[in-house]
Design a protein around this motif. Structure first.
Motif, PDB file in Angstrom:
ATOM      1  N   GLY A  79       0.922  -1.235  -0.036  1.00  0.00           N
ATOM      2  CA  GLY A  79       0.235   0.154  -0.076  1.00  0.00           C
ATOM      3  C   GLY A  79       0.782   1.165  -0.017  1.00  0.00           C
ATOM      4  N   THR A  80       1.931   1.098   0.833  1.00  0.00           N
ATOM      5  CA  THR A  80       2.766   2.426   0.862  1.00  0.00           C
ATOM      6  C   THR A  80       3.529   2.652  -0.504  1.00  0.00           C
ATOM      7  N   LYS A  81       3.853   1.547  -1.095  1.00  0.00           N
ATOM      8  CA  LYS A  81       4.673   1.572  -2.687  1.00  0.00           C
ATOM      9  C   LYS A  81       3.524   2.067  -3.455  1.00  0.00           C
ATOM     10  N   LYS A  82       2.403   2.066  -3.358  1.00  0.00           N
ATOM     11  CA  LYS A  82       1.366   2.499  -4.377  1.00  0.00           C
ATOM     12  C   LYS A  82       1.072   3.830  -4.261  1.00  0.00           C
ATOM     13  N   ARG A  83       1.040   4.138  -2.781  1.00  0.00           N
ATOM     14  CA  ARG A  83       0.825   5.669  -2.348  1.00  0.00           C
ATOM     15  C   ARG A  83       2.066   6.431  -3.051  1.00  0.00           C
ATOM     16  N   ILE A  84       3.470   5.982  -2.834  1.00  0.00           N
ATOM     17  CA  ILE A  84       4.711   6.660  -3.064  1.00  0.00           C
ATOM     18  C   ILE A  84       4.295   6.859  -4.682  1.00  0.00           C
ATOM     19  N   LYS A  85       4.024   5.852  -5.382  1.00  0.00           N
ATOM     20  CA  LYS A  85       4.232   5.962  -7.119  1.00  0.00           C
ATOM     21  C   LYS A  85       2.987   7.034  -7.419  1.00  0.00           C
ATOM     22  N   LYS A  86       1.880   6.829  -6.622  1.00  0.00           N
ATOM     23  CA  LYS A  86       0.934   8.146  -6.904  1.00  0.00           C
ATOM     24  C   LYS A  86       1.416   9.498  -6.806  1.00  0.00           C
ATOM     25  N   ALA A  87       2.035   9.533  -5.567  1.00  0.00           N
ATOM     26  CA  ALA A  87       2.669  10.807  -5.093  1.00  0.00           C
ATOM     27  C   ALA A  87       3.815  11.349  -6.210  1.00  0.00           C
ATOM     28  N   ARG A  88       4.530  10.331  -6.648  1.00  0.00           N
ATOM     29  CA  ARG A  88       5.608  10.817  -7.515  1.00  0.00           C
ATOM     30  C   ARG A  88       4.973  11.536  -9.057  1.00  0.00           C
ATOM     31  N   LYS A  89       3.994  10.455  -9.208  1.00  0.00           N
ATOM     32  CA  LYS A  89       3.301  10.909 -10.541  1.00  0.00           C
ATOM     33  C   LYS A  89       2.805  12.135 -10.638  1.00  0.00           C
ATOM     34  N   GLU A  90       1.919  12.635  -9.180  1.00  0.00           N
ATOM     35  CA  GLU A  90       1.382  13.872  -9.129  1.00  0.00           C
ATOM     36  C   GLU A  90       2.748  15.031  -9.211  1.00  0.00           C
ATOM     37  N   ILE A  91       3.704  14.803  -8.586  1.00  0.00           N
ATOM     38  CA  ILE A  91       4.815  15.816  -8.659  1.00  0.00           C
ATOM     39  C   ILE A  91       5.366  15.970  -9.966  1.00  0.00           C
ATOM     40  N   ARG A  92       5.408  14.836 -10.753  1.00  0.00           N
ATOM     41  CA  ARG A  92       6.056  15.003 -12.010  1.00  0.00           C
ATOM     42  C   ARG A  92       5.080  15.856 -12.829  1.00  0.00           C
ATOM     43  N   ALA A  93       3.838  15.639 -12.806  1.00  0.00           N
ATOM     44  CA  ALA A  93       2.712  16.405 -13.639  1.00  0.00           C
ATOM     45  C   ALA A  93       2.857  17.866 -12.981  1.00  0.00           C
ATOM     46  N   ALA A  94       2.959  17.967 -11.775  1.00  0.00           N
ATOM     47  CA  ALA A  94       3.034  19.538 -11.261  1.00  0.00           C
ATOM     48  C   ALA A  94       4.325  20.245 -11.775  1.00  0.00           C
ATOM     49  N   LYS A  95       5.248  19.601 -11.928  1.00  0.00           N
ATOM     50  CA  LYS A  95       6.557  19.971 -12.519  1.00  0.00           C
ATOM     51  C   LYS A  95       6.468  20.396 -13.983  1.00  0.00           C
ATOM     52  N   LYS A  96       5.935  19.315 -14.556  1.00  0.00           N
ATOM     53  CA  LYS A  96       5.681  19.668 -16.018  1.00  0.00           C
ATOM     54  C   LYS A  96       4.751  20.716 -16.359  1.00  0.00           C
ATOM     55  N   LYS A  97       3.477  20.807 -15.467  1.00  0.00           N
ATOM     56  CA  LYS A  97       2.587  22.006 -15.728  1.00  0.00           C
ATOM     57  C   LYS A  97       3.472  23.603 -15.306  1.00  0.00           C
ATOM     58  N   ALA A  98       4.303  23.538 -14.062  1.00  0.00           N
ATOM     59  CA  ALA A  98       4.755  24.656 -13.970  1.00  0.00           C
ATOM     60  C   ALA A  98       5.880  25.250 -15.032  1.00  0.00           C
ATOM     61  N   LYS A  99       6.551  24.112 -15.600  1.00  0.00           N
ATOM     62  CA  LYS A  99       7.656  24.386 -16.744  1.00  0.00           C
ATOM     63  C   LYS A  99       6.948  24.878 -17.863  1.00  0.00           C
ATOM     64  N   GLU A 100       5.642  24.461 -18.195  1.00  0.00           N
ATOM     65  CA  GLU A 100       4.782  24.753 -19.269  1.00  0.00           C
ATOM     66  C   GLU A 100       4.282  26.334 -19.144  1.00  0.00           C
ATOM     67  N   LYS A 101       3.856  26.804 -17.857  1.00  0.00           N
ATOM     68  CA  LYS A 101       3.465  28.069 -17.560  1.00  0.00           C
ATOM     69  C   LYS A 101       4.513  29.096 -17.761  1.00  0.00           C
ATOM     70  N   VAL A 102       5.921  28.595 -17.373  1.00  0.00           N
ATOM     71  CA  VAL A 102       6.949  29.473 -17.560  1.00  0.00           C
ATOM     72  C   VAL A 102       7.190  29.760 -19.036  1.00  0.00           C
ATOM     73  N   LYS A 103       7.123  28.687 -19.959  1.00  0.00           N
ATOM     74  CA  LYS A 103       7.383  28.650 -21.143  1.00  0.00           C
ATOM     75  C   LYS A 103       6.249  29.630 -21.671  1.00  0.00           C
ATOM     76  N   ASN A 104       5.094  29.553 -21.484  1.00  0.00           N
ATOM     77  CA  ASN A 104       4.038  30.389 -22.072  1.00  0.00           C
ATOM     78  C   ASN A 104       4.041  31.686 -21.595  1.00  0.00           C
TER      79      ASN A 104
END
Length: 288
Positions: free
Chosen positions: A258-283
């Motif tokens: 269960g912890t492994k799944k939560r870690i995987k989900k959290a890291r996926k959300e972090i990657r998505a947030a970083k990507k969104k932030a980069k796109e915002k800066v680029k735009n």
């Protein structure tokens, strides 16, 4: 001190680093502290420096300590050594640190510690089956983890490939030395990854090493059945992995599914947030 904290130490040729680790997340629970590796890096001198590091954090004697070490470790013994004093060869490293620190210590190969962290907290978090971690550097380091269990001390950079040592043909050190282009190097990596897949049939390849930061330039050029994913933890991996292995060996902590799944989900959300932030800066840059 919470029960989900561990303590990890990374011993390198130039520095000895340590930090508390939150074992539920794989993140540092404190800032990392670094002390230069003594020269010459004899066993007693390094053990004294490790003791100084532990004293800096005031680590309680009840906390198991994990140490990653730049050599294979077989039943606590380093059968060979490259980046420290030759007097380490044949020494029981685990006994040395256990006696010097007067507490339980788990010593593991540095690549194994980093790969273990990557499997449990990084790019392969939540995956079952055989995970193969390959670090591309001066040579090729390798780590195998099967259903979360480490298979220690693999040296798959030294398999014979077309009559030569694989890492002498396909490492990033060779890529830089011979001034290869990305496509030319990718062809060599293709040969190596195909051979590894034939031998082991992993569920996923994780690619680490400094050059993994440029993975978009070469990983898409390699075709394998198993997906190939760049490593995520980078410089924190050795400390994190050694802390987890020590806590598990002492029976102090188990990273459940269960912890492994939560870690995987959290890291996926972090990657998505970083990507969104980069796109915002680029735009925003385009708009201005």
């Amino acid at each position: 001190m919470t029960k989900h904290r561990g303590f990890g130490i990374d011993i390198g040729g130039s520095g000895i680093k340590g930090a508390y680790v939150d074992l539920q997340t794989g993140e540092f629970a404190t800032d990392r502290y670094r002390i230069p590796t003594p020269q010459p890096a004899t066993p007693e001198a390094v053990a004294d420096t490790v003791a100084e590091l532990v004293a800096h954090f005031e680590v309680p004697s009840s906390v198991p300590i994990g140490i990653d070490f730049p050599a294979p470790i077989i039943h606590g013994v380093a059968p060979m050594i490259a980046n420290l004093d030759p007097s380490w060869k044949g020494l029981n490293v685990e006994d040395l640190f256990t006696k010097h620190l007067d507490r339980p210590v788990r010593v593991v190969n540095d690549a194994d510690a980093a790969g273990y962290a990557e499997v449990h907290y990084g790019a392969a978090a939540g995956r079952d089956g055989l995970v193969m971690v390959l670090t591309l550097g001066t040579g090729i380091g390798s780590v195998l983890v099967m259903d979360g269990v480490l298979v220690p001390n693999t040296e798959l950079g030294h398999v014979e490939l077309d009559g030569r040592d694989a890492e002498s043909y396909a490492s990033s050190g060779v890529f830089e030395r011979d001034n290869l282009g990305w496509e030319e190097w990718a062809k060599r990596l293709q040969r190596y990854f195909s051979h590894m897949e034939m031998l082991f049939s992993p569920e996923v390849f994780i690619v680490g090493g400094g050059i993994s930061k440029k993975s978009k330039k070469f990983l898409p050029l390699i075709e394998t059945r198993a997906p190939i994913i760049p490593a995520e933890l980078q410089n924190t991996a050795g400390i994190v992995g050694s802390a987890l292995l020590a806590a598990e060996a002492a029976g102090e902590f188990t990273l459940d599914r269960g912890t492994k799944k939560r870690i995987k989900k959290a890291r996926k959300e972090i990657r998505a947030a970083k990507k969104k932030a980069k796109e915002k800066v680029k735009n925003a840059a385009k708009a201005s």
